[in-house]
Scaffold this active site. Structure first.
Site: not given
Ligand code: GLN
Ligand code: ZN
Length: 764
Positions: A16, A117, A440, A569, A607, A651, A673, A702, A734
């Site tokens: 990363r 997305k 959350g 996911w 969620d 979201c 969202e 975000h 979110c």
């Protein structure tokens, strides 16, 4: 002879590196030049790895500092008007990041562009904003620069561009009487100019991605495609490979093969059946690129099967006109299986990550080119692996399969209607109007990460680690009480990730430890792998929920990740329908709801932020998906008593095509969202009477920007125009885990101030 190619490679860095460089740059800790140097090193490594693994056609411009759609926006000069005035104040690089992340100083605020997305993946792109009289110009030469950079490093690459039609189809506009696609004639000259520049730099081929070609398109759009490619084709000296992926071409095929392009890439993982049809219509001289290795999953390719398809293509179309490739860019795969020494050896043997997939591509290619004897051992080993996985008892558990068969219709049903439940719940919970809550998670601070790392490395006992977490939870509860939130959360400090946390505790999953996959910008995730039938050996969240609730008189939400999101996911099994895997997950989560309820938790949030992205790209398949997805949610929630309030959270704002499904989920409260798109989604609530309670997000988490009370008041005002006050909740978009406390506290203060302002104005 066929050739091997790659459509794109992971770019965030094996360790990363890009993430850390970006975050340091944003924090002012390194200069731009250092960020550029790190980025260049990553690009170089991408080319080296791919070429070392026998890939002949290498991509360039598949790298991005943030997102390739944003890069395109930047390149064609489609910088939204509100950012133009920032231009004189900050550098180009900062302006680019400001578009993605928002920007503020003491006096001015600029909201970030919307993020959504990328098709049905968990990668997010920045949505272009196109106005009616949008001017385009070649603002940046990134594709050319990266081509030259590769050339200087000794690699002749095939630059990757997002196609002009898909780019516009993915755009939004504030002007409802205008469709961004109408801007195509203005956009095409910029693409042509770019192609000219690429030719000048020595490029012979470009890969133009038009993933929208797998969607259901009308004839008007087909015409746009042919206009676009007529014009691009007219640029002398460049060959175009048109890349499609994520599904088959379906009805678009006949229009597509008429396009004047030199090559076509098709996804044979998502749509293997399209091969024969494509072969029967593809022009004789067109290059055909076969996506035979799954760019979206982690399983070893069944090489025998892939080779069979490739041979079919070679016989009909000629191997010299074939390219062997992954199904799409490998950016959706973790880097390298070699790093994952912790995975059970049997399961490990079934896996292939990005680098291993390159090898598979080259093996298929060798066979097609008559060099089978050079790979016989690999083929034999592959065959053994595929058979072993199909029969392994790590995969199959008859008890779970039996339980699934025994599910009854009543298991999907709450007892009372929403009205009945609402009455009972309001007596139990006694909340004010416009209740304020969060989604959350609270900030995952450096300290939390430090303690977790200490614990996983053995430097901290379980007891000491749990004490630390308890202290975190206690602090988070206290802060929320001080802020004046009405429904509290425990903060999720024990979770590294909302899916990983459950995957760690469920049977049928294995974790990836080092394989990061970019989610957006500097954010990367390690999706777990579902390899077998799923069950829950023990309660997963009850201990923490019970502890948090013991600290306060206000209700604390139990917090679960829903079955569709865990499925979506994770890297999923490819040996059974997703639906079956999802139903198994639902049963495991149902037991968790049951246990939370028994432990005295009055509100449980399940969620489902990934519900929308799981939607199949073709309309014809969407209904079936939504049916089983809703079923799965209801199977989880169906065990809740009427007095237990079930929340869900999503979201994103594109609700139109799934609003019926969301209504059928029958959650008591849904948070969504909304703030980034300026409450655009509320339009839907104007047309559909959403029956249950809803909290459209009024704080864009975000972005690091702190929304003012006035701004939030304005969003609540907009919400109240379409959602009755009795149904409205006030919450962020979110979870807050990516934000810092310095941002979260003032933002939530403003959020609560805004909610209170409205409460005072409501009739008693
Ligand atoms: N409960 C999760 C959180 O707050 C939800 C995150 C999400 O929707 N992506 O972090
Ligand atoms: Zn969310």
């Amino acid at each position: 002879m066929s050739t091997t190619s790659s459509l794109g490679y992971p770019r965030i860095g094996k360790q990363r590196e890009l993430k850390f460089a970006l975050e340091k740059y944003w924090a002012g800790k390194i200069p731009a030049q250092e960020l550029f140097t790190i980025a260049a090193k990553l690009r170089r490594q991408q080319w080296i790895t791919q070429s070392e693994n026998q890939i002949q056609i290498l991509p360039s411009n598949d790298f991005s500092l943030y997102d390739q759609v944003l890069d395109t926006t930047w390149m064609v000069g489609a910088i939204p008007a509100r950012f133009q005035q920032l231009k004189s104040q900050i550098s180009d690089l900062d302006l680019y990041f400001a578009m993605a992340r928002g920007w503020q100083n003491e006096t001015e605020q600029f909201a970030a562009m919307e993020m959504t997305k990328w098709f049905d993946t968990n990668y997010h792109h920045i949505v272009p904003e196109i106005s009616r009289n949008q001017k385009f110009f070649l603002n940046d030469l990134k594709p050319v620069n990266e081509f030259i950079e590769a050339k200087n490093a000794g690699f002749i690459t095939r630059p990757v561009l997002i196609g002009p039609v898909s780019y516009l189809l993915l755009s939004k506009t504030a002007d409802s009487a205008f469709s961004p696609l109408e801007a195509l004639p203005n956009l095409l000259p910029v693409y042509c100019e770019l192609l000219v520049r690429l030719v000048e730099a020595g490029a012979e081929w470009v890969q133009i991605d038009e993933p929208c070609l797998v969607l259901d398109l009308d004839e008007k759009t087909h015409t746009k495609f042919s206009k676009a490619y007529d014009q691009l084709h007219a640029v002398p000296g460049i060959h175009i490979l048109l890349a499609t992926y994520f599904d088959g071409l379906g009805e678009n095929l006949s229009a597509l093969v008429k396009l004047p392009v030199d090559g076509l890439h098709i996804d044979l993982i998502r749509a293997p059946k399209q091969l024969e049809e494509v072969l029967s219509v593809i022009p004789e001289n067109m290059i055909l690129s076969l996506g035979l290795v799954d760019g979206r999953n982690v399983w070893c390719t069944d090489l025998e099967q892939a080779i069979q398809l490739a041979k079919l293509a070679a016989n009909k179309h000629g191997s010299d006109k074939l390219q062997i490739a992954p199904s799409c860019s490998l950016q959706f795969c973790p880097y390298d299986l070699d790093l994952e020494i912790e995975i059970d050896p049997e399961i490990y043997s079934w896996l292939a990550f990005a680098r291993q997939k390159l090898v598979e591509v080259s093996v298929i290619n060798a066979v097609i080119n008559g060099k089978e004897e050079s790979v016989t051992q690999i083929l034999a080993k592959n065959k053994k692996i595929i058979t072993n996985r199909a029969i392994s008892n790590k995969v199959h558990d008859s008890q779970i399969q039996q339980r699934l068969k025994e599910v009854e219709n009543s298991d999907y049903q709450r007892h009372g209607s929403f009205e009945q439940r609402k009455q009972i719940q309001s007596a139990v919970l006694n909340l004010p109007p416009l209740p304020a809550t969060t989604i959350g998670s609270f900030p995952q601070t450096g300290e939390i990460r430090k303690q977790r790392a200490l614990f996983t490395q053995g430097g901290l006992s379980l007891e000491a680690y749990e004490d630390f977490l308890k202290q975190e939870i206690a602090d988070t509860i206290r802060v929320q009480e001080e802020l004046g939130l009405d429904v509290l959360v425990h903060g999720e400090s024990e979770r590294t990730d909302m899916v990983e946390y459950f995957a760690e505790q469920l049977r049928g999953f294995t974790l990836i430890h080092h394989g990061w996959v970019q989610s957006y910008g500097s954010r990367a995730v390690r999706p777990p792998i579902i390899y077998g039938d799923i069950s829950r050996p023990a309660p997963m969240t009850v201990k923490w929920a019970r502890y948090a609730q013991s600290l306060t008189a206000k209700p604390v939400k139990g917090m679960l990740t829903g079955p569709i999101t865990i499925l979506q996911w994770s890297f999923v099994r490819d040996d059974q329908p997703r639906e079956i895997t999802c139903r198994q997950l639902a049963l495991a989560l149902r037991d968790e709801v049951q246990d939370l309820q028994t432990a005295g938790i009055k509100i449980i949030q399940v969620d489902e932020p990934a519900l929308r992205e799981g939607l199949p790209l073709h309309h014809a398949e969407q209904k079936a998906y939504l049916n089983w997805a809703v079923d799965c949610f209801r199977l989880v929630a169906g065990t809740a008593r009427d007095e237990t309030q079930i929340h869900t959270h999503m979201c994103y704002a594109e609700f139109e095509d799934i609003i019926d499904a969301i209504i059928r989920m029958d959650a008591d409260v849904i948070s969504i969202e909304a703030s980034r798109s300026g409450m655009e989604l509320l339009e839907i609530f104007r047309h559909f009477q959403y029956p249950n309670d809803v909290g459209p997000g009024v704080y864009d988490i975000h972005s690091p920007r702190i929304p003012s009370t006035l701004e939030i008041v304005d969003l609540i005002r907009k919400a109240l125009q379409v959602i009755p006050a009795e149904q409205l909740w006030v919450n962020p978009d979110c979870g807050l885990k990516t934000r810092r406390w310095e941002e979260v506290l003032p933002s939530l203060q403003n959020l609560i101030a805004a909610a209170r302002l409205y409460r005072r104005m409501l009739p008693a």
